[in-house]
Design a protein around this motif. Structure first.
Motif, PDB file in Angstrom:
ATOM      1  N   LYS A  86       0.826  -1.203   0.000  1.00 31.74           N
ATOM      2  CA  LYS A  86       0.000   0.000   0.000  1.00 31.74           C
ATOM      3  C   LYS A  86       0.864   1.260   0.000  1.00 31.74           C
ATOM      4  N   ALA A  87       1.915   1.277   0.812  1.00 36.20           N
ATOM      5  CA  ALA A  87       2.783   2.445   0.875  1.00 36.20           C
ATOM      6  C   ALA A  87       3.493   2.679  -0.457  1.00 36.20           C
ATOM      7  N   ALA A  88       3.941   1.609  -1.113  1.00 38.27           N
ATOM      8  CA  ALA A  88       4.607   1.751  -2.410  1.00 38.27           C
ATOM      9  C   ALA A  88       3.648   2.300  -3.459  1.00 38.27           C
ATOM     10  N   LEU A  89       2.417   1.809  -3.457  1.00 38.46           N
ATOM     11  CA  LEU A  89       1.414   2.294  -4.415  1.00 38.46           C
ATOM     12  C   LEU A  89       1.053   3.753  -4.143  1.00 38.46           C
ATOM     13  N   ASP A  90       1.022   4.134  -2.883  1.00 43.35           N
ATOM     14  CA  ASP A  90       0.761   5.536  -2.543  1.00 43.35           C
ATOM     15  C   ASP A  90       1.870   6.431  -3.074  1.00 43.35           C
ATOM     16  N   ASP A  91       3.129   6.005  -2.934  1.00 42.03           N
ATOM     17  CA  ASP A  91       4.245   6.795  -3.450  1.00 42.03           C
ATOM     18  C   ASP A  91       4.173   6.904  -4.969  1.00 42.03           C
ATOM     19  N   LEU A  92       3.804   5.814  -5.626  1.00 41.23           N
ATOM     20  CA  LEU A  92       3.673   5.832  -7.077  1.00 41.23           C
ATOM     21  C   LEU A  92       2.634   6.863  -7.523  1.00 41.23           C
ATOM     22  N   PHE A 119      -6.926 -13.783 -14.815  1.00 41.10           N
ATOM     23  CA  PHE A 119      -7.984 -12.975 -14.223  1.00 41.10           C
ATOM     24  C   PHE A 119      -7.944 -11.557 -14.786  1.00 41.10           C
ATOM     25  N   PRO A 120      -9.051 -10.853 -14.732  1.00 41.77           N
ATOM     26  CA  PRO A 120      -9.063  -9.488 -15.263  1.00 41.77           C
ATOM     27  C   PRO A 120      -8.222  -8.548 -14.418  1.00 41.77           C
ATOM     28  N   PRO A 121      -7.658  -7.514 -15.030  1.00 39.83           N
ATOM     29  CA  PRO A 121      -6.872  -6.542 -14.257  1.00 39.83           C
ATOM     30  C   PRO A 121      -7.769  -5.735 -13.330  1.00 39.83           C
ATOM     31  N   ARG A 122      -7.187  -5.292 -12.237  1.00 42.39           N
ATOM     32  CA  ARG A 122      -7.895  -4.476 -11.249  1.00 42.39           C
ATOM     33  C   ARG A 122      -6.863  -3.676 -10.477  1.00 42.39           C
ATOM     34  N   PRO A 123      -7.259  -2.736  -9.620  1.00 38.26           N
ATOM     35  CA  PRO A 123      -6.271  -2.005  -8.810  1.00 38.26           C
ATOM     36  C   PRO A 123      -5.320  -2.967  -8.102  1.00 38.26           C
ATOM     37  N   ALA A 124      -4.051  -2.597  -8.035  1.00 37.91           N
ATOM     38  CA  ALA A 124      -2.993  -3.544  -7.676  1.00 37.91           C
ATOM     39  C   ALA A 124      -3.187  -4.174  -6.300  1.00 37.91           C
ATOM     40  N   LEU A 125      -3.597  -3.405  -5.308  1.00 37.93           N
ATOM     41  CA  LEU A 125      -3.796  -3.984  -3.982  1.00 37.93           C
ATOM     42  C   LEU A 125      -4.905  -5.021  -4.009  1.00 37.93           C
ATOM     43  N   GLU A 126      -5.987  -4.709  -4.686  1.00 34.95           N
ATOM     44  CA  GLU A 126      -7.094  -5.653  -4.796  1.00 34.95           C
ATOM     45  C   GLU A 126      -6.646  -6.914  -5.541  1.00 34.95           C
ATOM     46  N   ALA A 127      -5.817  -6.752  -6.569  1.00 32.98           N
ATOM     47  CA  ALA A 127      -5.318  -7.910  -7.316  1.00 32.98           C
ATOM     48  C   ALA A 127      -4.514  -8.834  -6.402  1.00 32.98           C
ATOM     49  N   ALA A 128      -3.681  -8.256  -5.536  1.00 34.01           N
ATOM     50  CA  ALA A 128      -2.899  -9.073  -4.610  1.00 34.01           C
ATOM     51  C   ALA A 128      -3.801  -9.768  -3.600  1.00 34.01           C
ATOM     52  N   GLY A 163       4.901  -5.464  -4.178  1.00 32.53           N
ATOM     53  CA  GLY A 163       5.433  -4.276  -3.524  1.00 32.53           C
ATOM     54  C   GLY A 163       6.881  -4.026  -3.884  1.00 32.53           C
ATOM     55  N   ALA A 164       7.689  -5.095  -3.964  1.00 39.92           N
ATOM     56  CA  ALA A 164       9.093  -4.950  -4.345  1.00 39.92           C
ATOM     57  C   ALA A 164       9.229  -4.478  -5.788  1.00 39.92           C
ATOM     58  N   LEU A 165       8.366  -4.981  -6.688  1.00 42.52           N
ATOM     59  CA  LEU A 165       8.396  -4.504  -8.077  1.00 42.52           C
ATOM     60  C   LEU A 165       8.085  -3.011  -8.140  1.00 42.52           C
ATOM     61  N   VAL A 166       7.094  -2.575  -7.379  1.00 40.25           N
ATOM     62  CA  VAL A 166       6.731  -1.151  -7.398  1.00 40.25           C
ATOM     63  C   VAL A 166       7.876  -0.309  -6.853  1.00 40.25           C
ATOM     64  N   ARG A 167       8.489  -0.746  -5.761  1.00 36.34           N
ATOM     65  CA  ARG A 167       9.613   0.016  -5.200  1.00 36.34           C
ATOM     66  C   ARG A 167      10.757   0.117  -6.208  1.00 36.34           C
ATOM     67  N   ALA A 168      11.062  -0.986  -6.888  1.00 34.80           N
ATOM     68  CA  ALA A 168      12.134  -0.945  -7.892  1.00 34.80           C
ATOM     69  C   ALA A 168      11.752  -0.036  -9.055  1.00 34.80           C
ATOM     70  N   GLY A 169      10.493  -0.131  -9.498  1.00 31.63           N
ATOM     71  CA  GLY A 169      10.034   0.739 -10.573  1.00 31.63           C
ATOM     72  C   GLY A 169      10.109   2.203 -10.199  1.00 31.63           C
ATOM     73  N   LEU A 170       9.809   2.519  -8.950  1.00 41.50           N
ATOM     74  CA  LEU A 170       9.917   3.898  -8.475  1.00 41.50           C
ATOM     75  C   LEU A 170      11.345   4.424  -8.591  1.00 41.50           C
ATOM     76  N   GLU A 171      12.322   3.556  -8.321  1.00 45.61           N
ATOM     77  CA  GLU A 171      13.720   3.979  -8.463  1.00 45.61           C
ATOM     78  C   GLU A 171      14.015   4.359  -9.911  1.00 45.61           C
ATOM     79  N   GLY A 172      13.512   3.576 -10.858  1.00 44.53           N
ATOM     80  CA  GLY A 172      13.718   3.909 -12.271  1.00 44.53           C
ATOM     81  C   GLY A 172      13.041   5.199 -12.669  1.00 44.53           C
ATOM     82  N   LEU A 173      11.844   5.450 -12.138  1.00 45.98           N
ATOM     83  CA  LEU A 173      11.131   6.695 -12.427  1.00 45.98           C
ATOM     84  C   LEU A 173      11.870   7.900 -11.850  1.00 45.98           C
ATOM     85  N   ARG A 174      12.347   7.776 -10.628  1.00 43.23           N
ATOM     86  CA  ARG A 174      13.038   8.896  -9.989  1.00 43.23           C
ATOM     87  C   ARG A 174      14.331   9.244 -10.702  1.00 43.23           C
TER      88      ARG A 174
END
Length: 440
Positions: free
Chosen positions: A111-117, A188-197, A344-355
């Motif tokens: 949740k925290a990683a998605l909020d930062d994104l 399965f169909p895509p949905r918001p990431a937290l709900e998907a997990a 969550g780890a994928l999102v954190r790593a992706g955030l590093e690439g975005l920054r």
């Protein structure tokens, strides 16, 4: 004479740990429904459990500390089409006694990683988990892979499974008999990431329960036998702009159709992928699957329509809107992982690439193992860890990744992995597969 008797069922308060095992507390319903909604106690050292239910003697939590399982009412689930009893409960965040997120809660980490994104880049991740599993203990006749025969012999189980998944709000888009022996895949169909997990965690338990009630056993182990086809947990993701909720993953003018933001995100994952394996392939048996030529991605690479690439651009059906259908698939993850910690780890790593505004990686065509060392080096393609020992070393060596976590959690991961590694050190591949298949 009026009968006021109500059937008692058990409601579950659940969390999913670092090795993908769903654990929790259980309450008789309806008598304890109100108490269940308030949550219950939990123990920090539970996070240090290995898949074999061992806690390392030198784990950082020991016998001290108390936490709470705090249920999220939006995750309430109920399926009455699984045998005689309802399968019901809620997924929880792990909090301190003061109600604050605990550093060892995978759901809170995601949740925290998605909020930062969202807050830093205005991106909302859409995701889904594509699951592979195998059924054991059947009396089915052999049947060709992908065939009608393979599907029809499992008809009763698959219909019951689909009904139960529909009950919990996760009806599959597709169910198919896969290449392996008694292997199936669900998408399965895509949905918001937290709900998907959340749905991915519940789905694994529903699959196991539906199989049990049909006299079978379902396993999500990465390898049922050393020479068998592997079972993956592929993560698909795309992005919406948080302002107008429009897709922003696709750019027809860019190589491969990958938008600048998506390319930066992918680059961050590739940069830290070795360290991410401690969450995405978190058990010793995981590395029997991550081998060259197994379509499971043995190398950190990015490709288009390429099943040997760890990250790949997925195909789209003719006539669909590419802006809405375009998505990226992450393939190394398996069913021993926690969807919370892995995503969550994928999102954190992706955030590093975005920054860092990293460039979109070059697209791999073909099998990376067929390239020379020089060619792989020029493309930035590296071999992923070949064992849990190597994955742990990569995690501990990546300062950026370690800094995402509380130092106590890093130490807890270290001690738990060493305990697991020592437990299976003398196992040959066949015994390794048997040990983990009994658990997953």
């Amino acid at each position: 004479m009026h009968d006021d008797h109500q059937t008692t069922t058990l409601g579950a308060l659940l969390t999913n740990d670092l090795v993908g095992i769903t654990r929790g507390r259980f309450f008789p319903l309806p008598a304890r429904a109100q108490a269940m909604e308030k949550g219950c106690g939990w123990v920090p050292a539970n996070l240090g459990l290995t898949p074999f239910d061992e806690i390392a003697a030198d784990n950082p939590w020991g016998c001290t500390g108390d936490l709470r399982l705090r249920p999220d009412p939006q995750t309430k689930f109920l399926s009455c089409r699984l045998g005689d009893g309802a399968f019901s409960g809620m997924l929880c965040d792990i909090t301190t006694l003061e109600g604050l997120p605990w550093y060892g809660c995978g759901r809170s980490f995601l949740k925290a990683a998605l909020d930062d994104l969202k807050n830093e880049f205005g991106l909302i991740m859409q995701a889904t988990f594509e699951m592979e599993f195998q059924i054991t203990g059947t009396q089915w006749d052999s049947a060709p892979a992908f065939s009608i025969q393979a599907m029809r012999r499992a008809d009763g189980f698959l219909r019951a499974l689909t009904d139960a998944l529909t009950d919990i709000g996760n009806a599959p888009e597709i169910v198919l008999p896969e290449y392996g022996v008694d292997q199936f895949e669900m998408a399965f169909p895509p949905r918001p990431a937290l709900e998907a997990a959340d749905k991915a965690i519940l789905t694994r338990e529903v699959v196991r329960e539906a199989a049990r009630l049909h006299g079978h056993r379902a396993t999500f182990t990465p390898k049922l036998h050393p020479d068998s086809v592997g079972n993956g947990l592929h993560i698909h993701f795309s992005f919406l702009d948080s302002t107008n909720l429009q897709p922003v993953t696709y750019d027809p003018s860019a190589p491969g159709g990958v938008s600048t933001l998506c390319g930066q995100f992918v680059a961050g994952i590739l940069e830290h992928m070795h360290a991410l394996m401690i969450f995405c392939a978190p058990t010793a048996v995981s590395y029997l699957r991550l081998l060259p030529h197994h379509w499971s991605s043995a190398y950190a690479s990015f490709g288009a329509l390429n099943r040997e690439a760890a990250l790949r651009i997925c195909p789209m059906a003719p006539g669909v809107n590419p802006e809405k259908a375009f998505n990226i698939e992450f393939r190394p993850t398996d069913g021993t992982s926690s969807p919370y910690w892995a995503l969550g780890a994928l999102v954190r790593a992706g955030l590093e690439g975005l920054r860092q505004k990293r460039s979109t990686p070059s697209l791999l065509s073909g099998d990376p193992d067929a390239l020379s060392e020089t060619q792989r080096s020029e493309m930035g393609i590296t071999r992923l860890p070949a064992s849990l020992t190597e994955a742990l070393a990569a995690f501990l060596d990546d300062v950026t990744v370690k800094n995402w976590f509380d130092p106590t959690l890093v130490d807890g991961i270290r001690t738990a992995k060493i305990c697991e590694i020592e437990r299976v050190a003398d196992c040959d591949p066949a015994e390794l597969c048997r040990k983990y298949a009994r658990i997953y």
